[in-house]
Motif scaffolding. Structure first.
Motif, PDB file in Angstrom:
ATOM      1  N   LEU A 330      17.528  10.149  36.878  1.00 46.07           N
ATOM      2  CA  LEU A 330      18.671  10.259  37.557  1.00 46.07           C
ATOM      3  C   LEU A 330      18.364  10.307  39.203  1.00 46.07           C
ATOM      4  CD1 LEU A 330      20.323  13.011  35.504  1.00 46.07           C
ATOM      5  CD2 LEU A 330      21.106  10.652  35.893  1.00 46.07           C
ATOM      6  N   TYR A 331      17.502   9.680  39.640  1.00 49.18           N
ATOM      7  CA  TYR A 331      17.061   9.532  41.151  1.00 49.18           C
ATOM      8  C   TYR A 331      17.209   8.157  41.785  1.00 49.18           C
ATOM      9  CZ  TYR A 331      15.093  13.738  39.236  1.00 49.18           C
ATOM     10  OH  TYR A 331      14.735  15.114  38.621  1.00 49.18           O
ATOM     11  N   ASP A 332      17.638   8.088  43.032  1.00 48.46           N
ATOM     12  CA  ASP A 332      17.631   7.221  43.708  1.00 48.46           C
ATOM     13  C   ASP A 332      16.336   6.586  44.446  1.00 48.46           C
ATOM     14  OD1 ASP A 332      18.992   5.138  45.208  1.00 48.46           O
ATOM     15  OD2 ASP A 332      20.204   6.586  46.579  1.00 48.46           O
ATOM     16  N   ILE A 333      15.845   5.877  43.654  1.00 47.12           N
ATOM     17  CA  ILE A 333      14.735   5.119  44.183  1.00 47.12           C
ATOM     18  C   ILE A 333      14.589   3.483  43.728  1.00 47.12           C
ATOM     19  CG2 ILE A 333      13.341   5.631  41.971  1.00 47.12           C
ATOM     20  CD1 ILE A 333      10.839   6.133  43.339  1.00 47.12           C
ATOM     21  N   ARG A 334      14.126   3.064  44.763  1.00 45.18           N
ATOM     22  CA  ARG A 334      14.303   1.558  44.747  1.00 45.18           C
ATOM     23  C   ARG A 334      13.480   0.754  44.473  1.00 45.18           C
ATOM     24  NH1 ARG A 334      20.094   1.013  46.039  1.00 45.18           N
ATOM     25  NH2 ARG A 334      20.928   3.361  45.782  1.00 45.18           N
ATOM     26  N   ALA A 335      12.073   1.154  44.535  1.00 43.77           N
ATOM     27  CA  ALA A 335      10.923   0.608  44.346  1.00 43.77           C
ATOM     28  C   ALA A 335      10.032   1.098  43.171  1.00 43.77           C
ATOM     29  CB  ALA A 335      10.059   0.565  45.730  1.00 43.77           C
ATOM     30  N   VAL A 336      10.062   0.211  42.119  1.00 46.02           N
ATOM     31  CA  VAL A 336       9.367   0.700  40.830  1.00 46.02           C
ATOM     32  C   VAL A 336       8.238  -0.265  40.329  1.00 46.02           C
ATOM     33  CG1 VAL A 336       9.476   1.615  38.703  1.00 46.02           C
ATOM     34  CG2 VAL A 336      11.205   2.338  40.321  1.00 46.02           C
ATOM     35  N   HIS A 337       7.039   0.342  39.775  1.00 50.23           N
ATOM     36  CA  HIS A 337       6.368  -0.576  39.208  1.00 50.23           C
ATOM     37  C   HIS A 337       5.658   0.168  37.923  1.00 50.23           C
ATOM     38  CE1 HIS A 337       2.268  -2.448  38.125  1.00 50.23           C
ATOM     39  NE2 HIS A 337       3.264  -3.466  38.056  1.00 50.23           N
ATOM     40  N   GLY A 338       5.705  -0.461  36.644  1.00 47.75           N
ATOM     41  CA  GLY A 338       4.781   0.130  35.420  1.00 47.75           C
ATOM     42  C   GLY A 338       4.073  -0.685  34.817  1.00 47.75           C
ATOM     43  N   ARG A 339       2.878  -0.121  34.235  1.00 43.62           N
ATOM     44  CA  ARG A 339       2.335  -1.105  33.650  1.00 43.62           C
ATOM     45  C   ARG A 339       1.712  -0.194  32.364  1.00 43.62           C
ATOM     46  NH1 ARG A 339      -4.079  -3.203  34.462  1.00 43.62           N
ATOM     47  NH2 ARG A 339      -4.292  -4.456  32.732  1.00 43.62           N
ATOM     48  N   HIS A 340       1.849  -0.596  31.074  1.00 40.94           N
ATOM     49  CA  HIS A 340       1.714  -0.060  29.960  1.00 40.94           C
ATOM     50  C   HIS A 340       0.701  -0.761  28.933  1.00 40.94           C
ATOM     51  CE1 HIS A 340       5.666   2.613  30.035  1.00 40.94           C
ATOM     52  NE2 HIS A 340       5.028   2.427  31.199  1.00 40.94           N
ATOM     53  N   ARG A 341      -0.471  -0.232  28.742  1.00 39.89           N
ATOM     54  CA  ARG A 341      -1.319  -0.905  27.819  1.00 39.89           C
ATOM     55  C   ARG A 341      -1.274  -0.292  26.399  1.00 39.89           C
ATOM     56  NH1 ARG A 341      -6.954  -0.695  30.520  1.00 39.89           N
ATOM     57  NH2 ARG A 341      -6.018   1.247  31.301  1.00 39.89           N
ATOM     58  N   LEU A 342      -1.212  -1.017  25.514  1.00 46.41           N
ATOM     59  CA  LEU A 342      -1.056  -0.398  24.083  1.00 46.41           C
ATOM     60  C   LEU A 342      -2.497  -0.909  23.316  1.00 46.41           C
ATOM     61  CD1 LEU A 342       1.647  -0.550  25.006  1.00 46.41           C
ATOM     62  CD2 LEU A 342       2.600  -1.191  22.897  1.00 46.41           C
ATOM     63  N   VAL A 343      -2.969  -0.043  22.627  1.00 43.37           N
ATOM     64  CA  VAL A 343      -4.271  -0.199  22.027  1.00 43.37           C
ATOM     65  C   VAL A 343      -4.329   0.319  20.691  1.00 43.37           C
ATOM     66  CG1 VAL A 343      -6.764   0.506  22.568  1.00 43.37           C
ATOM     67  CG2 VAL A 343      -5.145   0.620  24.313  1.00 43.37           C
ATOM     68  N   PHE A 344      -5.004  -0.652  20.007  1.00 42.72           N
ATOM     69  CA  PHE A 344      -5.612  -0.584  18.408  1.00 42.72           C
ATOM     70  C   PHE A 344      -6.713   0.726  18.513  1.00 42.72           C
ATOM     71  CE2 PHE A 344      -4.107  -4.960  17.981  1.00 42.72           C
ATOM     72  CZ  PHE A 344      -2.749  -4.612  17.333  1.00 42.72           C
ATOM     73  N   THR A 345      -6.256   1.842  17.541  1.00 45.58           N
ATOM     74  CA  THR A 345      -7.444   2.630  17.127  1.00 45.58           C
ATOM     75  C   THR A 345      -7.477   2.839  15.955  1.00 45.58           C
ATOM     76  OG1 THR A 345      -6.036   4.544  17.241  1.00 45.58           O
ATOM     77  CG2 THR A 345      -7.036   3.790  19.493  1.00 45.58           C
ATOM     78  N   ASN A 346      -8.616   3.647  15.474  1.00 42.88           N
ATOM     79  CA  ASN A 346      -8.587   4.007  13.767  1.00 42.88           C
ATOM     80  C   ASN A 346      -7.948   5.242  13.565  1.00 42.88           C
ATOM     81  OD1 ASN A 346     -11.737   2.758  14.367  1.00 42.88           O
ATOM     82  ND2 ASN A 346     -10.700   1.870  12.886  1.00 42.88           N
ATOM     83  N   THR A 347      -6.697   5.074  13.640  1.00 43.96           N
ATOM     84  CA  THR A 347      -5.581   6.165  13.379  1.00 43.96           C
ATOM     85  C   THR A 347      -4.310   5.583  12.977  1.00 43.96           C
ATOM     86  OG1 THR A 347      -4.663   6.080  15.709  1.00 43.96           O
ATOM     87  CG2 THR A 347      -6.431   7.671  15.419  1.00 43.96           C
ATOM     88  N   THR A 348      -3.694   6.417  12.311  1.00 44.36           N
ATOM     89  CA  THR A 348      -2.326   6.017  11.713  1.00 44.36           C
ATOM     90  C   THR A 348      -1.578   5.526  12.630  1.00 44.36           C
ATOM     91  OG1 THR A 348      -2.446   8.050  10.047  1.00 44.36           O
ATOM     92  CG2 THR A 348      -0.190   6.521  10.554  1.00 44.36           C
ATOM     93  N   PRO A 349      -0.939   4.294  12.372  1.00 43.12           N
ATOM     94  CA  PRO A 349       0.262   3.642  13.554  1.00 43.12           C
ATOM     95  C   PRO A 349       1.173   4.622  14.039  1.00 43.12           C
ATOM     96  CG  PRO A 349      -0.243   1.960  11.575  1.00 43.12           C
ATOM     97  CD  PRO A 349      -0.970   3.422  11.085  1.00 43.12           C
ATOM     98  N   THR A 350       1.561   4.407  15.156  1.00 45.91           N
ATOM     99  CA  THR A 350       2.603   5.096  15.914  1.00 45.91           C
ATOM    100  C   THR A 350       3.832   4.321  15.843  1.00 45.91           C
ATOM    101  OG1 THR A 350       1.900   4.690  18.001  1.00 45.91           O
ATOM    102  CG2 THR A 350       1.341   6.718  17.024  1.00 45.91           C
ATOM    103  N   THR A 351       5.041   5.099  15.726  1.00 41.27           N
ATOM    104  CA  THR A 351       6.230   4.176  16.014  1.00 41.27           C
ATOM    105  C   THR A 351       7.396   5.151  16.653  1.00 41.27           C
ATOM    106  OG1 THR A 351       7.866   3.243  14.353  1.00 41.27           O
ATOM    107  CG2 THR A 351       7.128   5.321  13.714  1.00 41.27           C
ATOM    108  N   ALA A 352       8.577   4.696  16.366  1.00 40.63           N
ATOM    109  CA  ALA A 352       9.705   5.553  17.153  1.00 40.63           C
ATOM    110  C   ALA A 352       9.845   7.027  16.476  1.00 40.63           C
ATOM    111  CB  ALA A 352      10.945   5.081  17.004  1.00 40.63           C
TER     112      ALA A 352
END
Length: 757
Positions: A330-352
């Motif tokens: 809800l904030y007035d900010i005009r410059a944004v950058h995101g980087r998300h790395r998704l990684v395989f691990t020896n655990t149960t898959p994740t979901t929504a």
């Protein structure tokens, strides 16, 4: 439900039905050297034993994932092939390896114990950082490393001036722990195969029968109409019940091989270990501010534990679904950058899982603001108010490409502050101190996506009984569709709502385009489509009424269920037109429409007040205020129920829920309710819910989602409250969950550190 007439997966029984039981991996990562099933098959009463090679021989494809978007350099999400049973290698504890089918459940269990599996252990990676480390063994032979997806949004270059010119830069690192959806109804499946027409009937708990049909069609190569999905009542959805699980495929194959209906009812331990989990991400944020506290630029990084495979929704909800669409909150900010790395691990898959990425966005934002306020010596409420988007800024195009429909952030904030008696907190904290307690106050603002783009198809039919039957892809899992949707249609048509019935997830239902119930989309999408269909019925009725009254359709008006010839007392009711026998195969008022749907962005301001006993680490929520903008509300009681449900799941994450693995062995340490915390009624103080709705201009109902707001707002509000209280004891940082043991240890460590200083 109250009278016991609910119908869940275990309530479906078929002649000749037999039982299935799964053998699951007892280790996190290993090659399968040998599986000996001979002794198990010789046990009297055993009908079949299905293993991974049997499923591979079908030629079926792997379970699909929503991976239509591109990442860094045009890369795509890696979606490893996943059969219904492990083949060649197991990759997490609890992964299904074999399915025993027998005349009874007891025989199947006995036979399962006779199956001998020889493994060759491989390196284990529980944390995503370890899985990405140099020299880590890839979990999947088709890929050279364990990076499932590298995703960027916004514009990094646009953030550089803000950080270069900033008077202050705050950095926050957080961990959103892995948690279990834990529906009341464990994951289960009953499957029947019909050799005469090469079709399947599948009984499962699901949030979208149409989605399941389409997924099964993609996996098997068979047309969607070859699958009949039965899912009348669902004992909890929460996001984890919206995909094809591998167990379903194994049970289906077993039904085909044996020629009998095969029923498998999962246990709670199988749900905890095998149901796809939620959350599970390391979050980092940097916020640049000028000397007056104006937000200049935001940078975000997520390291997401995707688990051993790409689930259906796991890649989506950690990239485009929430982080990109609600990046500026809800904030007035005009410059944004995101980087998300998704990684395989020896655990149960994740979901929504309820909130589906939204709580992570809000949690990171609100912790950044709290830290910024402390660094600058500014009251955190004033800092938020200084940077809020104004009501007249909406519709608002964000720097990440989203279009926020409507909101009134200042009203949300003011309403919540007044209801929480924010200014009176100092006196309450002082009184708590006299009683030896630590009292904390936490505020969080948020905005989240709901609904979705695309099309929704619905059909309304007149039944032989004279009732209207509504057909939609939206099957309920506790939302109350069967209450709301008939009322919406009845109000348009001017007939009693008990003459309208919602039909869903029925094998004989018409084939419809659209998706199921998830993402806080039901009223925006399915509800709006049904309302539009009802309005079309009104227009069709005008022609019928004109014929009956022997006038031109242009002379007929409609109001409150009655057609009237203008300027006369000639009338005919909608009820009469519906109940009249027209002598046609289909009733002339039957209507099928395709409806363009839109998204909307609900928002809220939540305030939590907590009290901690420093001697034991135990705590209590003593007050909770939720001011929410859910747009126009059709049924307040149902919306309140949705908000309460979301709040409880957010509370669970904050104060105790945690899927924990042993880092060395990959063994699940929280596989039963003896070890996995679940929130109870006493954990939720009486909540004040305040409707601050601003109608959405993007859909005809003016609606916005409500199902996930409780979870999205409660996580950051409660985290801020707990850390605000713990600050009094010298605790500067503590990760969720705030269990008594963790809280007590943090207080003791802070005492020791202060003593040493």
């Amino acid at each position: 439900m109250v009278t016991g007439r609910g119908r869940y997966t275990s309530d479906h029984h078929f002649d000749g039905q037999v039982a299935g039981h799964f053998v699951r991996a007892d280790r996190a990562h290993a090659k399968i050297v040998r599986i000996d099933i001979d002794e198990a098959k010789r046990l009297p009463g055993v009908l079949d034993v299905v293993v991974g090679s049997d499923l591979a021989a079908t030629g079926w494809k792997g379970a699909p994932a929503m991976a239509f978007f591109k990442g860094v350099g045009g890369s795509s999400v890696r979606v490893p092939f996943r059969t219904g049973l492990a083949q060649g290698r197991v990759r997490f504890v609890g992964e299904p390896v074999a399915l025993v089918v027998a005349e009874t459940e007891n025989i199947a269990q006995d036979a399962a114990e006779l199956i001998a599996i020889e493994y060759e252990d491989l390196p284990i990676y529980v944390e995503p950082g370890d899985a990405l480390a140099s020299g880590a063994v890839p979990l999947h032979e088709d890929y050279s490393d364990n990076l499932a997806f590298d995703y960027e949004y916004g514009d990094r270059k646009s953030t550089e001036p803000g950080f270069a010119e900033a008077a202050h830069v705050v950095r926050v690192t957080l961990h959103a722990q892995r948690i279990s959806g834990n529906p009341m109804e464990p994951k289960s499946c009953t499957a029947l195969y019909s050799a005469s027409d090469d079709s399947y009937e599948v009984c499962i708990p699901t949030q979208g029968a149409g989605d399941i049909k389409n997924s099964l069609a993609a996996i098997t190569g068979m047309p969607p109409e070859k699958f009949k999905i039965r899912s009348m009542d669902v004992g909890g959805g929460f996001g984890v019940r919206n995909e094809v699980y591998p167990e379903f495929l194994a049970v289906m194959l077993a039904a085909k091989r044996t020629g009998k209906p095969v029923k498998w009812l999962g246990t709670r331990s199988e749900t905890l270990s095998g149901d796809h989990h939620g959350r599970g991400a390391d979050l980092m944020g940097e916020l640049a501010l000028d000397a007056k506290g104006r937000f200049l630029a935001l940078r975000v990084e997520w390291l997401v534990n995707l688990g051993a495979f790409s689930s259906n929704a796991g890649p989506l909800i950690n990239t485009v679904a929430a982080p990109t669409s609600s990046a500026v909150s809800l904030y007035d900010i005009r410059a944004v950058h995101g980087r998300h790395r998704l990684v395989f691990t020896n655990t149960t898959p994740t979901t929504a899982y309820r909130g589906a990425g939204r709580p992570n966005v809000a949690y990171l934002w609100e912790r950044l603001i709290e830290d910024a306020a402390e660094v600058m010596g500014i009251d955190p409420v004033k800092l938020r108010r200084r940077n809020l988007l104004r009501k007249n800024a909406f519709p608002f195009k964000t720097p990440t490409g989203s279009s926020y429909d409507s909101a009134d952030p200042a009203r949300l904030l003011d309403t919540a502050l007044q209801a929480a008696d924010w200014d009176g907190f100092k006196a309450r904290r002082k009184a708590a101190q006299k009683n030896g307690k630590l009292r904390g106050l936490g505020l969080a603002l948020f905005l989240e996506p709901s609904g979705g783009m695309g099309k929704e198809q619905v059909e309304i039919r007149v039944a032989s009984s004279g009732k209207l039957e509504l057909y939609s892809q939206a099957g309920p899992s506790g939302q109350g569709h069967e209450t709301v949707f008939p009322v919406l249609v009845a109000d348009v048509l001017g007939i009693p709502d008990d003459r309208v019935e919602l039909r869903y997830n029925e094998p004989t239902a018409p084939k419809l385009v659209g998706v199921g119930t998830f993402g806080s989309r039901s009223l925006i999408c399915h509800g709006a489509a049904l309302q539009a269909a009802a309005k079309e019925i009104v227009e069709k009725g005008k022609k019928l009424a004109a014929t009956e009254l022997e006038v031109a359709p242009t002379d007929v008006t409609f109001d409150k269920g009655v057609y009237r010839v203008t300027g006369t007392d000639l009338t005919i009711s909608m009820k009469v037109l519906i109940e009249k026998r027209w002598g046609e195969a289909a009733h002339p008022l039957d209507t099928n429409i395709m409806f363009d749907i839109a998204s909307a962005f609900p928002s809220g301001a939540h305030i939590a007040e907590v009290e901690i006993d420093p001697d034991t680490g135990s705590s209590a929520i003593v007050n909770y205020i939720a001011a929410d903008d859910c747009g126009n509300i059709v049924n307040h009681k149902l919306v309140e129920g949705q908000l309460h449900g979301g709040l409880m799941q957010g509370i669970g994450q904050v104060i105790g829920e945690h899927i924990a693995y042993d880092n060395e062995s990959g063994q699940l340490l929280s596989g039963t309710f003896m070890d996995y915390f679940m929130p109870k009624a006493h954990n939720l103080t009486p909540v004040t819910l305040i409707d601050c709705g601003v109608p959405s201009p993007f859909n005809p109902l003016g609606a916005k989602g409500a199902g996930e707001a409780g979870a999205t707002g409660s996580v950051p509000a409660l985290a801020n409250a707990y850390l605000n209280a713990l600050k009094m004891a010298g605790v500067k940082k503590l990760e969720m969950p705030y269990t008594p043991a963790r809280v007590w240890r943090a207080i003791q460590d802070a005492k020791a550190a202060n003593g040493a200083a």
